[in-house]
Design an enzyme around this catalytic site. Sequence first.
Site, PDB file in Angstrom:
ATOM      1  N   ARG A 173       1.756 -15.923  -5.346  1.00 51.87           N
ATOM      2  CA  ARG A 173       2.025 -14.712  -5.400  1.00 51.87           C
ATOM      3  C   ARG A 173       2.086 -14.193  -6.818  1.00 51.87           C
ATOM      4  NH1 ARG A 173       7.283 -13.455  -5.599  1.00 51.87           N
ATOM      5  NH2 ARG A 173       7.766 -14.979  -3.897  1.00 51.87           N
TER       6      ARG A 173
ATOM      7  N   TYR B 106      -6.127  11.338  -3.002  1.00 53.52           N
ATOM      8  CA  TYR B 106      -5.950  10.364  -1.967  1.00 53.52           C
ATOM      9  C   TYR B 106      -4.768  10.966  -1.187  1.00 53.52           C
ATOM     10  CZ  TYR B 106      -6.374   6.534   1.093  1.00 53.52           C
ATOM     11  OH  TYR B 106      -6.314   5.757   2.059  1.00 53.52           O
TER      12      TYR B 106
ATOM     13  N   ASP C 264      -7.124   7.272 -11.181  1.00 57.52           N
ATOM     14  CA  ASP C 264      -7.595   6.593 -10.178  1.00 57.52           C
ATOM     15  C   ASP C 264      -9.199   7.000  -9.831  1.00 57.52           C
ATOM     16  OD1 ASP C 264      -8.476   5.869  -7.649  1.00 57.52           O
ATOM     17  OD2 ASP C 264      -6.616   6.459  -6.497  1.00 57.52           O
TER      18      ASP C 264
ATOM     19  N   LYS D   9     -13.245  -0.044  -1.478  1.00 57.52           N
ATOM     20  CA  LYS D   9     -13.918   0.876  -1.517  1.00 57.52           C
ATOM     21  C   LYS D   9     -15.582   0.356  -1.940  1.00 57.52           C
ATOM     22  CE  LYS D   9     -10.895   3.105   0.316  1.00 57.52           C
ATOM     23  NZ  LYS D   9     -10.049   4.158  -0.175  1.00 57.52           N
TER      24      LYS D   9
HETATM   25  C1  LIG Z   1      -8.722   4.282  -0.244  1.00 59.78           C
HETATM   26  C2  LIG Z   1      -8.193   4.896  -1.615  1.00 59.78           C
HETATM   27  C3  LIG Z   1      -6.850   4.910  -1.862  1.00 59.78           C
HETATM   28  C4  LIG Z   1      -5.933   3.697  -1.206  1.00 59.78           C
HETATM   29  O1  LIG Z   1      -6.741   2.439  -1.334  1.00 59.78           O
HETATM   30  P1  LIG Z   1      -6.257   1.229  -0.087  1.00 59.78           P
HETATM   31  O2  LIG Z   1      -6.964   0.150  -0.477  1.00 59.78           O
HETATM   32  O3  LIG Z   1      -6.904   1.864   1.285  1.00 59.78           O
HETATM   33  O4  LIG Z   1      -4.912   1.323  -0.111  1.00 59.78           O
HETATM   34  C5  LIG Z   1      -6.450   5.232  -3.262  1.00 59.78           C
HETATM   35  N1  LIG Z   1      -7.236   6.378  -4.054  1.00 59.78           N
HETATM   36  C6  LIG Z   1      -8.502   6.444  -3.509  1.00 59.78           C
HETATM   37  C7  LIG Z   1      -9.251   7.595  -4.362  1.00 59.78           C
HETATM   38  C8  LIG Z   1      -9.069   5.764  -2.327  1.00 59.78           C
HETATM   39  O5  LIG Z   1     -10.206   6.273  -1.926  1.00 59.78           O
END
Ligand SMILES: *Cc1c(COP(=O)(O)O)cnc(C)c1O
Length: 401
Positions: A59, A112, A185, A210
Site C-alpha cells: 500500500r 468529469y 486533469d 482511459k
Molecule cells: C474517467 C475520468 C475520470 C475518473 O477516472 P476513473 O478511473 O474512472 O476513476 C476523471 N477525469 C476524467 C477526465 C475522466 O475521463
Amino acid sequence: MTDRRDPATLALHGAGGERRAGSPVSPSITVATSFHADPAGIGFSANDLAGTPPPFYTRWGNPTVAELESRLALLEGGAGAVAFASGMAAISGLFLSVLGAGDHLVLSDVCYAGVAELAQDILPRYGIEVTLVDTGDTAAVAAAIRPGITRLVHAETPANPILRLSDIAALAGVAHAAGALLSVDSTIATPIATRPLALGADFVVHSLTKYICGHGDALGGIVVAARAGDLTEIRNGALIHHGAALSPFAAWAILRGLETLVPRLRLHEENARAVANFLENHPAVGHVLWPGLDSHPQAALARRQMANFSGLLSFTVTGDGRALAARMAADLRVASYAVSLGKTKSLIFYIPTEDILRSSFRLAGRAADNYRAAAGDGVFRLSVGLEGAADLIADLDRVLR
Ligand SMILES: *Cc1c(COP(=O)(O)O)cnc(C)c1O
C-alpha cells in the site's frame, strides 16, 4: 526532471531497467504485499517517510506500481508521481491533500461528472468552499480567485463532454499571482498532446483507465507533481492513509498499454478526424465538437496547446437524441453503446443536457446557458477507437439515417 528522449521511447523504456544477462526485458508483476525489511530503515509510521519508500508494504509502494509512476513522471516532465486505484481516487487524494477547512477551490464548471459531484457534495462537508467557473475564461477564473484563501484551481482540458479547453499557461499565471496552485486533469489530452507542467501547472492528474491503459481492462489514476515535496502529503496521507492503492496487476496492465500510447494516439486522432469530417457533413447532425476542427470555438488555443487532438468528440443531432440512443444500443455493430473513453474500441454514449445539468454540474443562469449553447438538448460523446475508419463511419451512417 527533463528527459529529452522522444515520448515514444520514454513510454517503452522509462528510466531503463537492468540490462545484465538474464534480466527481463518486459516489466514483471511483483505481487508480494510485504518485503524483507531493514531493521535500521523505515519504521512503521508512514509519517516518517519522505519520497518514494523502498519496497516495504505494497500500500506504501510496490515495484510494479513504482515503474508506472516513474514512466508517467518522465512523460509529464514531473519530479515524481503517486498512482492510485482509480482516477477518482487520484483526484480526491489530490483535493484532500492540498485543501483543508477554510480553503477555497476554483473548479471547471464543466468536467468529469464524478469530480463535479465530489466537489459539490463531499468537499463542503470538510469545510472546503468550491466555486465553479468556466476555466476556459481566464478572466472569470481571476475574478473567482480569493487571494490567500483560494488554495487550488483545478481545470480539465479538454473538458468532458463538450471538449471545452482551458489555457493552462494563462491559468498558471493567475493562480500563482494569487498564491494558489494549479492542477490539470489531462486525461483526454494525454502527455502526448499536452504537458501541463511545462506550461506552469503544479499538478497533472490522469485517469489511467482511459488512453494510458487504452485497452479497457484496468482502472487506475495518477497525480504527477512539478515538485517532489508536493507529493509527500499525497503519498503519506492520501495514498497510505486513505488507502486506495493501485493493484500491481492493474499497474502491469496499464504499463503494457502505455507502451503503445504514442502510435495509438496517432491513430485515434486520424480516425477522429475522419469521423468528425463525416459527421460535420451529415444532415442528421447538428454540430460537432472536436479540438482538431477549424469550427471548434477555441481552435487557435487547441493548435497552440495540443500536439495531438486525441480521439474524443461530441456531436448534437437534429432529431430526437433519446430515440437515436436507443437505436444505437440495438443496432450499432462496430462502436459499442457504453460509457468511458480512450479504449482501442469505439464507445458512444448520449448525455442529455438537462439531466447532467441537474445531477452533476448544477449550473444556473449564464453558465447553464453556455453549456446549452454547446451541447444543445444533449451530446453523443464518441470515443473514436482504432477500427477501420470506413467501417466506423458506415456503422454510424446506418443508425443516423
Ligand atoms: C474517467 C475520468 C475520470 C475518473 O477516472 P476513473 O478511473 O474512472 O476513476 C476523471 N477525469 C476524467 C477526465 C475522466 O475521463
